[in-house]
Scaffold this active site. Structure first.
Site, PDB file in Angstrom:
ATOM      1  N   SER A 141       0.965  -1.133   0.162  1.00  0.00           N
ATOM      2  CA  SER A 141       0.323   0.327  -0.079  1.00  0.00           C
ATOM      3  C   SER A 141       0.932   1.333  -0.004  1.00  0.00           C
ATOM      4  O   SER A 141       2.295   1.091  -0.150  1.00  0.00           O
ATOM      5  CB  SER A 141      -0.886  -0.093   1.347  1.00  0.00           C
ATOM      6  N   THR A 142       0.235   1.774  -0.351  1.00  0.00           N
ATOM      7  CA  THR A 142       1.064   3.531  -0.376  1.00  0.00           C
ATOM      8  C   THR A 142       1.405   3.221   1.342  1.00  0.00           C
ATOM      9  O   THR A 142       2.526   4.523   1.271  1.00  0.00           O
ATOM     10  CB  THR A 142       0.194   4.810  -0.481  1.00  0.00           C
ATOM     11  N   ASN A 143       1.035   3.682   2.220  1.00  0.00           N
ATOM     12  CA  ASN A 143       1.205   3.454   3.194  1.00  0.00           C
ATOM     13  C   ASN A 143       2.846   2.750   4.346  1.00  0.00           C
ATOM     14  O   ASN A 143       3.191   3.646   4.729  1.00  0.00           O
ATOM     15  CB  ASN A 143       0.276   3.255   4.318  1.00  0.00           C
ATOM     16  N   THR A 188      38.075  33.865  24.803  1.00  0.00           N
ATOM     17  CA  THR A 188      37.220  32.889  25.591  1.00  0.00           C
ATOM     18  C   THR A 188      36.152  34.527  25.766  1.00  0.00           C
ATOM     19  O   THR A 188      36.909  35.254  25.994  1.00  0.00           O
ATOM     20  CB  THR A 188      37.474  32.673  26.940  1.00  0.00           C
ATOM     21  N   SER A 319      32.317  44.169  -3.308  1.00  0.00           N
ATOM     22  CA  SER A 319      31.151  44.918  -3.339  1.00  0.00           C
ATOM     23  C   SER A 319      31.073  45.242  -4.182  1.00  0.00           C
ATOM     24  O   SER A 319      32.288  45.920  -5.613  1.00  0.00           O
ATOM     25  CB  SER A 319      31.485  46.317  -2.162  1.00  0.00           C
TER      26      SER A 319
END
Length: 467
Positions: A141-143, A188, A319
């Site tokens: 099945s699809t499922n 840090t 840029s």
């Protein structure tokens, strides 16, 4: 007028183009779900997975005697052609179709059925001879087909992804070795902390990328556990006795992968947590890469106005108005990929929790987002490794200057000079506007070479003494 053939389903009769291998169910799916840029034919791994499943089912049903041998052989041959890359143009349903996968499954059933009909000497559409549902979809099945196919497709695509991650990790590892003698200040909370080498920093990046590659490789193995054989809800109703065992045997042999059924078929069909799990691993991978890219952007910021400890390859002008400006475009690309992957993971998470009762009918969006994530990470990692990381250069002079200018070095020299002398030197340096290390050299306490040696010694890893 364009040639057509008549096909009929429960909703009535339709004209289907005579030159296509799909049928009326696919046609309705195309008309109803034209929402995204991607068709299932744009995902070859998914098409191969569907064909592999249909091939294994035909072999199993033929062996069980419930499918005519000639029809079974024609179905297998049609699937072999699809596995070889043929007929992809006939897989035309939108990847985000809203039928819970039915249109995807029927697209495959119809293409395989019509090609098998041709192989048997019949025209497409002669479903009285070989039917998409009765024969190609027999025992399925699809499922159970669609989630199984998505799992197999993700598993296949993971091969390229893990290779790309290894490539990126290796690129960082090469740089770690190249930069092993480049002294710099560790930071840090964006403040100077302790001495380290640039090689150690890049070694950490290499280890992180290799680790997430390993994690991804392990996570996808769960995707070889399939709901195939559960048919619509997990009972297996609609398949012949012995089908489940045989279909996994043929599928494993065809794919050369150890696919196996879910321990509990109801669980296998009700829940999509395996998709959520691999999606979260991929999100974490993207977050790690995004963080590394942010580090590279910070460390490469201009020498006069930023940190400037590394130079990224200049791949394009930065840029349209500022001449000579070059931007960190490749790390920025990876950051944007990370943003997109985080969004994809959110969609997979929502779809996974959105399943209702016996099935999750949101596999199409799960597939769409997982495929997108994997493609972005695979392509991005390759480009980033080859066009950016491999070309990174260390600005040794600037890195050393940043290190020597830091007052955080004072702690490093306490074992060598003593706490009192170091405290006095720090005060003298501040009063005279000099670098801490320059005062040490000027006072004749250490030569510059000795200062550098002390700094190198401070970067060495200190293991805990054996108990």
């Amino acid at each position: 007028m364009k040639n057509t053939r008549k096909e009929t389903d429960s909703l009535g009769e339709r004209d289907v183009p005579a030159d296509v291998l799909f049928g009326i169910n696919t046609l309705r799916g195309v008309e109803n779900f034209e929402v995204s840029p991607l068709k299932i034919g744009d995902e070859p791994a998914l098409i191969r997975a569907l064909a592999a499943i249909k091939r294994a089912a035909a072999k199993a049903n033929t062996a069980l005697g419930v499918l005519d041998a000639a029809k079974g052989a024609a179905i297998v041959e049609a699937c072999d052609e699809i596995l070889a890359g043929k007929h992809t143009c006939h897989f035309v349903v939108d990847l985000l179709e809203g039928s819970g996968g039915t249109s995807i499954n029927m697209n495959a059933n119809e293409v395989i059925a019509n090609r098998a009909l041709q192989l048997l000497g019949h025209e497409p559409g002669r479903y009285d001879r070989l039917h998409p549902n009765d024969h190609v979809n027999m025992g399925q099945s699809t499922n159970d087909v669609v989630p199984s196919a998505v799992k197999l497709a993700v598993h296949e695509k993971s091969t390229d992804l893990t290779a790309a991650l290894k490539r990126l990790g290796d690129a960082f590892q090469i740089k770690s070795q190249e930069f092993s003698k480049v002294l710099k200040i560790g930071r840090t909370c964006m403040q100077a902390a302790q001495p380290m080498t640039l090689g150690q920093e890049f070694g950490g990046y290499a280890a992180a990328i290799h680790r997430i590659g390993d994690k991804t490789g392990k996570a996808v193995e769960e995707l070889l556990v399939l709901p195939l054989g559960g048919t619509a809800i997990g009972t297996g109703l609609g398949s012949a006795p012995g089908f489940r065992e045989l279909v996994y045997s043929h599928l494993s042999a065809g794919l050369n992968k150890p696919v196996r059924p879910a321990a509990d078929m109801f669980d296998g069909m009700q829940n999509a947590d395996s998709f959520a799990r691999i999606s979260s691993e991929l999100r974490i991978a993207a977050e790690v890469m995004g963080k590394i890219c942010l580090d590279l952007i910070i460390m490469s910021s201009g020498t006069k106005s930023g940190i400037g400890e590394i130079r990224l390859p200049a791949v394009q002008p930065g840029s349209s108005i500022m001449p000579g400006k070059v931007n960190p475009v490749l790390p920025m690309m990876m950051q944007q990929i990370a943003f997109a992957v985080v969004g994809n993971d959110a969609a997979v998470s929502l779809a996974s929790l959105g399943g209702q009762l016996e099935i999750n009918h949101f596999e199409p969006v799960i597939a769409s987002r997982l495929f997108d994530t994997m493609d972005l990470l695979t392509r991005g990692s390759r480009i980033f490794a080859d066009r950016c990381v491999s070309g990174i250069k260390a600005n040794e002079e600037q890195a050393l200057e940043n290190l020597l200018a830091s007052s955080a070095l004072a702690t490093v020299f306490v074992p060598k000079l003593g706490y009192s002398d170091v405290s006095r030197i720090v005060k003298d340096a501040e009063a005279e506007g000099k670098l801490f290390v320059d005062v040490i050299v000027d006072m004749g306490l250490l030569t510059r070479d000795q200062v550098i040696n002390v700094l190198y010694d401070a970067t060495r890893y200190r293991e805990k003494p054996a108990a």
